[in-house]
Every structure is written in structure tokens, then in C-alpha cells.
Design a protein around this motif. Structure first.
Motif, PDB file in Angstrom:
ATOM      1  N   TRP A   1       0.834  -1.194   0.000  1.00 26.17           N
ATOM      2  CA  TRP A   1       0.000   0.000   0.000  1.00 26.17           C
ATOM      3  C   TRP A   1       0.874   1.252   0.000  1.00 26.17           C
ATOM      4  O   TRP A   1       2.011   1.246   0.491  1.00 26.17           O
TER       5      TRP A   1
ATOM      6  N   THR B   1      -2.217   1.804  -8.307  1.00 23.70           N
ATOM      7  CA  THR B   1      -2.883   0.496  -8.434  1.00 23.70           C
ATOM      8  C   THR B   1      -3.021  -0.239  -7.107  1.00 23.70           C
ATOM      9  O   THR B   1      -3.343  -1.425  -7.077  1.00 23.70           O
TER      10      THR B   1
ATOM     11  N   PRO C   1      -4.221   0.358  -2.640  1.00 27.49           N
ATOM     12  CA  PRO C   1      -4.870   1.279  -1.697  1.00 27.49           C
ATOM     13  C   PRO C   1      -3.858   2.285  -1.154  1.00 27.49           C
ATOM     14  O   PRO C   1      -2.659   2.009  -1.060  1.00 27.49           O
TER      15      PRO C   1
ATOM     16  N   GLU D   1     -13.016  -3.904   2.524  1.00 27.36           N
ATOM     17  CA  GLU D   1     -12.011  -4.500   1.645  1.00 27.36           C
ATOM     18  C   GLU D   1     -11.396  -3.356   0.849  1.00 27.36           C
ATOM     19  O   GLU D   1     -12.045  -2.753   0.002  1.00 27.36           O
TER      20      GLU D   1
ATOM     21  N   GLN E   1      -9.611  -0.868  -1.625  1.00 26.48           N
ATOM     22  CA  GLN E   1      -9.636  -0.854  -3.083  1.00 26.48           C
ATOM     23  C   GLN E   1      -8.477  -0.022  -3.655  1.00 26.48           C
ATOM     24  O   GLN E   1      -8.100   1.006  -3.081  1.00 26.48           O
TER      25      GLN E   1
ATOM     26  N   MET F   1      -8.061   4.120  -3.800  1.00 24.95           N
ATOM     27  CA  MET F   1      -8.827   4.751  -2.723  1.00 24.95           C
ATOM     28  C   MET F   1      -7.892   5.174  -1.597  1.00 24.95           C
ATOM     29  O   MET F   1      -6.873   4.537  -1.354  1.00 24.95           O
TER      30      MET F   1
ATOM     31  N   THR G   1     -12.940   7.259   4.443  1.00 28.56           N
ATOM     32  CA  THR G   1     -12.133   7.418   3.233  1.00 28.56           C
ATOM     33  C   THR G   1     -12.012   8.891   2.896  1.00 28.56           C
ATOM     34  O   THR G   1     -12.728   9.729   3.444  1.00 28.56           O
TER      35      THR G   1
END
Length: 241
Positions: free
Chosen positions: A135, A152, A154, A227, A229, A232, A240
Motif C-alpha cells: 500500500w 494500483t 490502496p 475491503e 480498493q 482509494m 475514506t
């Protein structure tokens, strides 16, 4: 059984029960540590800008002693010569993430720069830890909608920032975090400063006594039924950006 092992066991129950970020005492494993309060809350410590010999290793020692997990966002150009620390992070159950190669500001950067900076660090981590989803924390937490489309994996910001890099004072950093800490918070610290390491361990000691479990960011989101993404940005376990 270590606290992190108990948390991971709880994650397996998500398929049956959606956890709201806290569990009542009756839901805790029978062998949960006695110091936990009746209500258990989850929180995430995150560390930027490492790895750094002399501070990161001392932090890992302290976290291991306390059964606390954390998330480390590494600067790629700092990794060479510190591979053992990176391997130790993964082996001891911490989440390892990407903080670009040279700590470049992604907001307003060219597509070429963004791809190069993130990919170089990703390749360095893969060479040490193997294939995975590492991440991203954009330096300074800044990235625009246009640039987000290039990412590509989180991304992680934070909900508690004590500005430890500026204060460089253990007690003031601890106070700032404790005043702002709440369930599902993501705390920003930097493991390249001795005062921040001291503060982090003091924060863990205090919040564990208040019933908090320290988990990785990925675990924190899963405990909230999220989960993560690609592209995000997550500011806390239930928010978020």
C-alpha cells in the motif's frame, strides 16, 4: 498467545459477523489478556520515512515486547543496507508499505515521476519480501484525483498527526496523540527520530491499558468490514478521503 494472533483469529470471523470496530467482552477469545477492558477498541500506528538503523530496530524491539502491530511506509532509497529490518517487519507481523523512492511530492508531479517513484520502491520491496500488495502513503499525504488514477494499490492518510517531526519531544507527542486518539484512528509518526520511537512505545503502553489493540491498517479496515480498493485513500478504519 500474542495479541496480534488473537486479532488475526478475529478477522476470520468476518465472513460470519460484520465487526463494527469494537467488540464486547463476551466476544473476545477466552484467553484474551487480562488487562483488556470490557470494551476492546482497535487503532493503527503508522510510521513514515524509514527504515533507519538505530531507531527502527529499537521500535521493532518495543513493539514485539508489547505484542503490538504497526504499518511501516518505507522510502525506497533508504532500504539498501537495511534489508534485515524490512524482513523483520514482515516476519513480526507488521504491514510494509510504499512511501515512494525519494519522498517526492506526488501532487502535481508528472505521470512519469509518479510511476517511477512508486514502482522503484515496489520493486525493492518485492526483491526482499516477494510479490505482494504494498500500500502507498503519498508523501505529505497529498495526491490529486488525477494522480490517484495512476495508483494500483490502496492509499493511506491518517486521522491523528502529532507533528512529531516538528516537536521532537516525547512527552508532547504522547500528549498530542492521547488527546486525539479514538477507536479506528490511524496515527502518523516517523520512525527515524529517537523521540518518536520513545513516544510511540509510551502511546502503546497507555492505550493498551485503556483496552486498545494495535493492529495494521489492513487489519483495521477488515475489522470494519472494509475491503481496501486500489486508488482509494483511507484516513481511518471507517473513513475514506
Amino acid at each position: 498467545m500474542k495479541k496480534r494472533e488473537l486479532v488475526l483469529g478475529g478477522l476470520c470471523l468476518l465472513a460470519l459477523v460484520l465487526l463494527p470496530g469494537r467488540r464486547e467482552a463476551a466476544d473476545l477469545p477466552a484467553d484474551a489478556p487480562a488487562e483488556l477492558s470490557a470494551e476492546t477498541n482497535y487503532i493503527a500506528l503508522t510510521f513514515d520515512d524509514g527504515p533507519n538503523r538505530g531507531t527502527t530496530d529499537r521500535l521493532l524491539d518495543g513493539l514485539k515486547e508489547r505484542g503490538a502491530s504497526a504499518t511501516f511506509f518505507l522510502v525506497g532509497e533508504r532500504i539498501s543496507g537495511e534489508e534485515d529490518l524490512v524482513k523483520r517487519m514482515q516476519a513480526e507481523g507488521h504491514q510494509v508499505g510504499n512511501h515512494t523512492w525519494s519522498h517526492v511530492r506526488l501532487r502535481g508531479a508528472s505521470e512519469e515521476t509518479i510511476c517511477r517513484e512508486t514502482r522503484q520502491t515496489e520493486e525493492a520491496l518485492e526483491a526482499i519480501l516477494g510479490p505482494g500488495t504494498y500500500w502507498l502513503r503519498p508523501p505529505y499525504g497529498q495526491i490529486d484525483e488525477k494522480e490517484r488514477k495512476l495508483v494500483t494499490v490502496p492509499m493511506v492518510q491518517w486521522s491523528v498527526d502529532p507533528r512529531d517531526w516538528e516537536l521532537k519531544n516525547k512527552d508532547k507527542v504522547v500528549q498530542a496523540v492521547l488527546e486525539a486518539a479514538k477507536p479506528n484512528a490511524i496515527i502518523l509518526l516517523h520512525d527515524i527520530y529517537p523521540t518518536s520511537v520513545d513516544a510511540a512505545l509510551g502511546i502503546v503502553d497507555t492505550l493498551q491499558k485503556q483496552g486498545y489493540w494495535f493492529v495494521t491498517v489492513e487489519e483495521l479496515l477488515k475489522l470494519n468490514g472494509i475491503e481496501a480498493q486500489p486508488g482509494m485513500i483511507y484516513r481511518s478504519g471507517d473513513q475514506t478521503a
